[in-house]
Design an enzyme around this catalytic site. Structure first.
Site, PDB file in Angstrom:
ATOM      1  N   ASP A   1      60.747 -60.620 -59.106  1.00  0.00           N
ATOM      2  CA  ASP A   1      59.405 -61.018 -59.541  1.00  0.00           C
ATOM      3  C   ASP A   1      58.484 -59.798 -59.525  1.00  0.00           C
ATOM      4  O   ASP A   1      58.746 -58.818 -58.817  1.00  0.00           O
ATOM      5  CB  ASP A   1      58.826 -62.072 -58.592  1.00  0.00           C
ATOM      6  CG  ASP A   1      59.620 -63.362 -58.628  1.00  0.00           C
ATOM      7  OD1 ASP A   1      60.334 -63.587 -59.624  1.00  0.00           O
ATOM      8  OD2 ASP A   1      59.513 -64.135 -57.663  1.00  0.00           O
TER       9      ASP A   1
HETATM   10  N1  URA Z   1      63.586 -64.874 -55.095  1.00  0.00           N
HETATM   11  C1  URA Z   1      62.276 -64.942 -55.472  1.00  0.00           C
HETATM   12  O1  URA Z   1      61.607 -65.932 -55.243  1.00  0.00           O
HETATM   13  N2  URA Z   1      61.754 -63.867 -56.088  1.00  0.00           N
HETATM   14  C2  URA Z   1      62.446 -62.723 -56.321  1.00  0.00           C
HETATM   15  O2  URA Z   1      61.903 -61.763 -56.872  1.00  0.00           O
HETATM   16  C3  URA Z   1      63.792 -62.684 -55.939  1.00  0.00           C
HETATM   17  C4  URA Z   1      64.345 -63.776 -55.323  1.00  0.00           C
END
Ligand code: URA
Length: 241
Positions: free
Chosen positions: A106
Site C-alpha cells: 500500500d
Molecule cells: N497488507 C496490507 O494491509 N497492506 C500492505 O501493504 C501489505 C499487506
C-alpha cells in the site's frame, strides 16, 4: 560460474518457461557447441559452451533484480499521474525497460519491494497457487491479544469472498501494540483487513521479508541495490503447499 541444467539454461537464455524449454529439447531443436543435446539434466557450462535453438545461437538474458526499501508515500506501480511510484526511486544506472514491482505494498506501507524485469520470476512469486511467506512488522492502535493470534492462526474470512489461509501473529515482548505477522497470500489490504476484523486499526506497516529474503537493514528508505543470485533463490524459502 557453476554448471547449470540444460533445461534451465534454455529457459533462461530464451526467456521461456522450463516446460517450453523441455519441449524444445525433446524435439531435438537444441544444440550445445553445435551438437544436438536432448537431456534435460545435461550439465551446461555457461562460461565455456554455446547454446543454439534451431541453429541460432542464444545469449543469456541478463535480468535485473533490485531490492528496494520502499518509503511511505510511493505507489507500487510503474506510472501514475498523481503520486510518485517506486520506479521514481530507481537511480539512472538501474533504469531499464520493463522494470516493475513484483508485488504491491500500500502507499502508506514501507519495506521490502522487489523490482525486476523478469516476468517469469514475478509470476512465480505472485502466483496464487504458491504460498510464499511474507513477514511484516505491524503497530496497532491498541494492544495485540492472544485471541487475535488465534484468529490469525485459524485463517480468516475477509469478506467479499476472500479468505486468508492460516497466518502467524507474534506479539512483541517490548511493545504490546506491535508484533510480527506472517501471511502467505497477497490479498488487497490483507493485514489491515485481518486486524479490522479483530476490531483494531493498523497504524504502521513494514514488510521485512519475502520468503527467506530479508530487507537489508543498511538500505535507508528510498534506497535500492541489486541482489545476488543466492539472495534471489531465498525468495522461495519457507513456501508451503
Ligand atoms: N497488507 C496490507 O494491509 N497492506 C500492505 O501493504 C501489505 C499487506
Amino acid at each position: 560460474m557453476a554448471k547449470i541444467r540444460l533445461d534451465k539454461a534454455v529457459a533462461d537464455y530464451a526467456g521461456i518457461t522450463r516446460s517450453q524449454a523441455r519441449e524444445l529439447l525433446k524435439s531435438k531443436r537444441v544444440a550445445v557447441d553445435g551438437r544436438m543435446e536432448k537431456l534435460f539434466d545435461y550439465k551446461f557450462d555457461p562460461e565455456h559452451q554455446s547454446l543454439a535453438v534451431d541453429g541460432r545461437e542464444l545469449c543469456a538474458v541478463r535480468h535485473l533484480y533490485l531490492m528496494l526499501h520502499k518509503p511511505q508515500g510511493y505507489l507500487s506501480a510503474t506510472r501514475d499521474r498523481r503520486a510518485p511510484t517506486v520506479l521514481d526511486l530507481v537511480p539512472p544506472e538501474y533504469r531499464r525497460k520493463g522494470l516493475f514491482p513484483a508485488g504491491r505494498l500500500d502507499q502508506d506501507t514501507e519495506g521490502l519491494v522487489l523490482l525486476t524485469d523478469d516476468g517469469q520470476l514475478a509470476h512465480r512469486i505472485l502466483s496464487p497457487r504458491r504460498h510464499i511467506p511474507k513477514t511484516y512488522f505491524v503497530t496497532l492502535d491498541r494492544p495485540m491479544t492472544c485471541q487475535m493470534a488465534e484468529r490469525f492462526a485459524a485463517g480468516m474470512d475477509l469478506g467479499g469472498g476472500e479468505v486468508s489461509s492460516p497466518a502467524r501473529l507474534e506479539i512483541s515482548g517490548e511493545d504490546p501494540c506491535s508484533g510480527r505477522v506472517v501471511i502467505y497470500e497477497g490479498i488487497y489490504h490483507q493485514i489491515k483487513r485481518m486486524f479490522q476484523r479483530c476490531g483494531a486499526q493498523v497504524v504502521y506497516l513494514k514488510r521485512l521479508a519475502m520468503g527467506g529474503l530479508w530487507l537489508d537493514e543498511a538500505l535507508e528508505p528510498g534506497q535500492c541495490r541489486p541482489i545476488a543470485e543466492e539472495e534471489k533463490n531465498r525468495l522461495f524459502m519457507g513456501e508451503t503447499d
